[in-house]
Design an enzyme around this catalytic site. Structure first.
Site, mmCIF file in Angstrom:
data_model
loop_
_atom_site.group_PDB
_atom_site.id
_atom_site.type_symbol
_atom_site.label_atom_id
_atom_site.label_comp_id
_atom_site.label_asym_id
_atom_site.label_seq_id
_atom_site.Cartn_x
_atom_site.Cartn_y
_atom_site.Cartn_z
ATOM 1 N N GLY A 8 73.117 14.255 21.150
ATOM 2 C CA GLY A 8 71.735 14.461 20.714
ATOM 3 C C GLY A 8 70.681 14.104 21.746
ATOM 4 O O GLY A 8 70.981 13.624 22.849
ATOM 5 N N ARG A 39 80.009 15.828 15.811
ATOM 6 C CA ARG A 39 80.674 17.024 15.305
ATOM 7 C C ARG A 39 80.913 18.030 16.422
ATOM 8 O O ARG A 39 81.858 18.806 16.379
ATOM 9 C CB ARG A 39 79.789 17.696 14.242
ATOM 10 C CG ARG A 39 79.473 16.824 13.054
ATOM 11 C CD ARG A 39 78.400 17.464 12.201
ATOM 12 N NE ARG A 39 77.203 17.792 12.984
ATOM 13 C CZ ARG A 39 76.108 18.361 12.501
ATOM 14 N NH1 ARG A 39 76.058 18.681 11.221
ATOM 15 N NH2 ARG A 39 75.082 18.622 13.272
ATOM 16 N N HIS A 173 61.923 0.800 19.089
ATOM 17 C CA HIS A 173 62.014 0.737 20.552
ATOM 18 C C HIS A 173 60.736 0.211 21.197
ATOM 19 O O HIS A 173 60.756 -0.259 22.320
ATOM 20 C CB HIS A 173 62.453 2.084 21.139
ATOM 21 C CG HIS A 173 61.477 3.190 20.928
ATOM 22 N ND1 HIS A 173 60.479 3.446 21.796
ATOM 23 C CD2 HIS A 173 61.349 4.086 19.916
ATOM 24 C CE1 HIS A 173 59.770 4.468 21.350
ATOM 25 N NE2 HIS A 173 60.277 4.876 20.213
ATOM 26 N N HIS A 235 56.245 1.124 14.358
ATOM 27 C CA HIS A 235 55.702 0.641 15.637
ATOM 28 C C HIS A 235 54.396 -0.119 15.453
ATOM 29 O O HIS A 235 54.214 -1.212 15.977
ATOM 30 C CB HIS A 235 55.373 1.811 16.575
ATOM 31 C CG HIS A 235 56.547 2.651 16.954
ATOM 32 N ND1 HIS A 235 57.816 2.160 17.053
ATOM 33 C CD2 HIS A 235 56.626 3.962 17.290
ATOM 34 C CE1 HIS A 235 58.625 3.134 17.428
ATOM 35 N NE2 HIS A 235 57.929 4.231 17.561
ATOM 36 N N LYS A 332 49.052 12.794 17.237
ATOM 37 C CA LYS A 332 49.796 13.668 18.147
ATOM 38 C C LYS A 332 48.837 14.717 18.679
ATOM 39 O O LYS A 332 47.830 15.015 18.051
ATOM 40 C CB LYS A 332 50.929 14.368 17.385
ATOM 41 C CG LYS A 332 52.146 13.483 17.197
ATOM 42 C CD LYS A 332 53.286 14.289 16.623
ATOM 43 C CE LYS A 332 54.552 13.482 16.593
ATOM 44 N NZ LYS A 332 55.146 13.241 17.908
HETATM 45 N N1 LIG Z 1 64.634 11.303 20.062
HETATM 46 C C1 LIG Z 1 63.875 10.248 20.120
HETATM 47 O O1 LIG Z 1 63.123 10.035 21.078
HETATM 48 C C2 LIG Z 1 63.903 9.218 19.003
HETATM 49 C C3 LIG Z 1 62.971 8.179 19.052
HETATM 50 C C4 LIG Z 1 63.024 7.209 18.038
HETATM 51 C C5 LIG Z 1 63.956 7.292 17.041
HETATM 52 N N2 LIG Z 1 64.842 8.335 17.012
HETATM 53 C C6 LIG Z 1 65.834 8.353 15.945
HETATM 54 O O2 LIG Z 1 67.113 8.431 16.548
HETATM 55 C C7 LIG Z 1 67.995 9.217 15.761
HETATM 56 C C8 LIG Z 1 68.551 10.345 16.618
HETATM 57 O O3 LIG Z 1 67.479 11.118 17.125
HETATM 58 P P1 LIG Z 1 67.713 12.444 17.993
HETATM 59 O O4 LIG Z 1 66.381 12.878 18.423
HETATM 60 O O5 LIG Z 1 68.751 12.219 19.010
HETATM 61 O O6 LIG Z 1 68.263 13.425 16.870
HETATM 62 P P2 LIG Z 1 69.016 14.799 17.043
HETATM 63 O O7 LIG Z 1 69.111 15.216 18.473
HETATM 64 O O8 LIG Z 1 68.395 15.753 16.066
HETATM 65 O O9 LIG Z 1 70.451 14.457 16.450
HETATM 66 C C9 LIG Z 1 71.399 13.662 17.120
HETATM 67 C C10 LIG Z 1 72.774 14.187 16.851
HETATM 68 O O10 LIG Z 1 73.095 13.992 15.483
HETATM 69 C C11 LIG Z 1 74.067 14.966 15.097
HETATM 70 N N3 LIG Z 1 73.717 15.531 13.786
HETATM 71 C C12 LIG Z 1 74.400 15.368 12.648
HETATM 72 N N4 LIG Z 1 73.846 15.987 11.621
HETATM 73 C C13 LIG Z 1 72.772 16.583 12.079
HETATM 74 C C14 LIG Z 1 71.769 17.376 11.489
HETATM 75 N N5 LIG Z 1 71.769 17.657 10.190
HETATM 76 N N6 LIG Z 1 70.797 17.820 12.286
HETATM 77 C C15 LIG Z 1 70.774 17.516 13.590
HETATM 78 N N7 LIG Z 1 71.703 16.758 14.195
HETATM 79 C C16 LIG Z 1 72.684 16.293 13.459
HETATM 80 C C17 LIG Z 1 74.088 16.014 16.176
HETATM 81 O O11 LIG Z 1 75.303 15.831 16.882
HETATM 82 P P3 LIG Z 1 76.638 16.559 16.401
HETATM 83 O O12 LIG Z 1 76.245 17.908 15.875
HETATM 84 O O13 LIG Z 1 77.472 16.610 17.632
HETATM 85 O O14 LIG Z 1 77.220 15.689 15.347
HETATM 86 C C18 LIG Z 1 72.927 15.679 17.073
HETATM 87 O O15 LIG Z 1 73.193 15.966 18.419
HETATM 88 C C19 LIG Z 1 67.185 9.680 14.561
HETATM 89 O O16 LIG Z 1 67.399 8.793 13.516
HETATM 90 C C20 LIG Z 1 65.761 9.573 15.050
HETATM 91 O O17 LIG Z 1 64.877 9.397 13.991
HETATM 92 C C21 LIG Z 1 64.832 9.290 17.974
#
Ligand SMILES: NC(=O)c1ccc[n+]([C@@H]2O[C@H](COP(=O)([O-])OP(=O)(O)OC[C@H]3O[C@@H](n4cnc5c(N)ncnc54)[C@H](OP(=O)(O)O)[C@@H]3O)[C@@H](O)[C@H]2O)c1
Length: 483
Positions: A8, A39, A173, A235, A332
């Protein structure tokens, strides 16, 4: 480290580079490995290829080669207990290969609705909290922790069925940033501030968060969440805690978290309807680039009522702060990326240098959290010349200039703290719930409005601007101005 959601956005951009950096800097021992889980079907080699891309120019170094030798990937489903059995077998091999003694940090970089199922399946596979005498098994979860008080309680209960609270590390964070931690040092290691840090000397406090980005990376998530749940509940309330909490008896993590909880419990939004404004960006431009309105962003529902901007007024009932307003605003697609806290002192009650109808600008102590990490204090100074004229000046301290070296990134700090079992910078269960409790009436009121009323209550602002024009009246009716 077992990294769920390893393919992700967060894993790629933050967690994997941070893990590499702490490995490269020898902040973790050689007995260390990273096992991705998700997955997406990936071989170990393909996963390492993704990590190389994430590391960019650093990927060719010797340290990167050593790091990549310690990385593996396990394909599976978050809901399938059989996948967790396989994970357990792979984990046992990795622990033995890298002689880690079995100490495991599970990092959940996945959408929040998977936190509960993953914790449950770890529990069923015998991988959850170990007895205190055994090597640790800790769970790191990303915000958001629920979307209201009821769901936060459900999530806490679900996690606590399998992990002790001391083994759950709820990441915010922002708390990993140096300037944020510096607020505590500033307040409690300098004798000059604590005596004036109260309602007698401080007029009000402003906390501001602005981003130039819209919702490029996670439109679906943001659209179902909105900025109040995404930023204000976590935050910004954490920043408010650090500015306003009582001094802890010691820097023991539990004493700090006790003080934060007490402060959160003392906070009030007096009028849930009038003391929070919400807004949404319309079309605009920034640096000559045209920007589309929120409702036309890809992945946003055309009938969305998610707010991309807010302003809120909060009071604390405790003796130190009674009557002092805390103004919080965030948005934003604004004209700049900036997060800051400004503590505005009262104006001098008498100034022999002023005409009867004027008074000097108040002293303001500002903590700049991003993009630069800095602290400044504004004060009045005499302008050179024969006349007794004065003007505001700033005394500034800039982290990079003062200390030279770049401080650790937030994720480096937080991952190391998780490995060391230091909970100071993480949310505790009661704090999360108190933060939701503060916003509960306002969120419930908003959610209960018919969609038409929500649409008409959302203020609009052009993308790339400083926010809705109405924000000035919001603070001026309290006799203050935004910094
Ligand atoms: N991105 C940021 O900067 C950030 C900042 C603060 C907090 N967060 C938190 O960190 C967590 C991950 O964020 P992220 O931005 O990395 O999320 P993301 O890219 O949307 O999802 C991370 C991974 O989760 C898996 N996944 C499983 N079910 C999913 C679904 N229904 N939709 C999308 N992905 C799914 C996917 O991997 P597989 O398909 O391989 O299983 C995906 O690559 C979240 O809880 C988010 O709120 C993120």
């Amino acid at each position: 480290v077992v990294l769920f959601g390893a393919s992700g956005h967060l894993a790629r951009n933050k967690v994997l580079p941070a893990l590499f950096h702490i490995f490269r800097d020898a902040s973790v021992p050689d007995s260390f490995f990273v096992l991705g889980f998700g997955r997406t079907p990936l071989s170990d080699t393909a996963f390492c290829g993704q990590i190389r891309t994430a590391l960019g120019a650093e990927a060719g170094s010797d340290a990167a080669r050593e790091f990549l030798a310690r990385c593996g990937y396990c394909t599976g489903s978050y809901h399938d207990p059989a996948s967790f059995k396989e994970l357990g077998s792979r984990l046992a091999q990795m622990h033995s290969r890298w002689a880690t003694g079995g100490r495991t940090l599970f990092h959940l970089a996945v959408p929040p609705d998977l936190f509960g199922p993953i914790a449950t399946n770890l529990g069923k596979a015998g991988l959850a909290s170990a007895p205190k005498s055994a090597p640790f098994r800790r769970l790191m979860v990303e915000k958001p922790f629920g979307r209201d008080l009821a769901s936060a309680k459900r999530l806490n209960a679900e996690l606590l069925r399998h992990f002790r609270d001391e083994d759950i590390f709820r990441i915010d964070h922002y708390l990993g940033k140096n300037t944020v931690q510096n607020i505590l040092v500033f307040r409690f290691a300098n004798a000059v501030f604590e005596p004036v840090w109260n309602r007698r000397y401080i007029d009000h406090v402003q906390l501001s968060f602005s981003e130039t980005e819209g919702v490029e990376f996670r439109p679906g998530f943001f659209d179902s969440t909105g900025l109040i749940r995404d930023v204000l509940q976590n935050h910004m309330l954490q920043l408010l805690c650090l500015v306003a909490m009582e001094p802890p008896d010691s820097f023991d993590p539990e004493r700090i978290r006790d003080r934060k909880f007490q402060l959160l419990r003392s906070l009030r939004i007096r009028d849930p309807a009038a003391d929070i404004l919400r807004g949404r960006y319309s079309a605009g431009s920034l640096d000559g680039h045209a920007l589309q309105p929120y409702l036309e962003e890809p992945g946003v529902r055309p009938d969305s009522t998610a707010e991309t901007w807010f302003a809120a007024k909060v009071y604390s009932d405790n003796p130190r702060w009674r009557g002092v307003p805390f103004f919080l605003r965030g948005g934003k697609r604004l004209d700049r990326r900036e997060a800051s806290i400004s503590v505005v002192f009262k104006r001098p009650s008498y100034c022999m240098l002023c005409r009867s109808d004027e008074s000097p600008a108040p002293n303001t102590l500002s903590f700049l959290i991003q993009p630069e990490q800095a602290v400044s204090l504004s004060f009045q100074a005499k302008v050179p010349g024969s006349k007794m004229c004065f003007a505001p000046l700033k005394m500034e301290f800039d982290y990079d200039r003062a200390f030279g070296a770049h401080p650790r990134t937030d994720y480096e700090t937080l991952l190391l703290d998780g490995m060391n079992g230091d909970q100071s910078l993480f949310w505790r269960k009661d704090g999360v719930e108190a933060a939701w409790r503060l916003l509960e009436s306002s969120l419930a009121l908003w959610d209960s409005l018919p969609a038409d009323s929500r649409h008409s209550a959302l203020l609009t602002y052009p993308a790339g601007s400083i926010g809705p024009g109405e924000m000035d009246a919001f603070i001026r009716k309290e006799g203050r101005d935004w910094i």
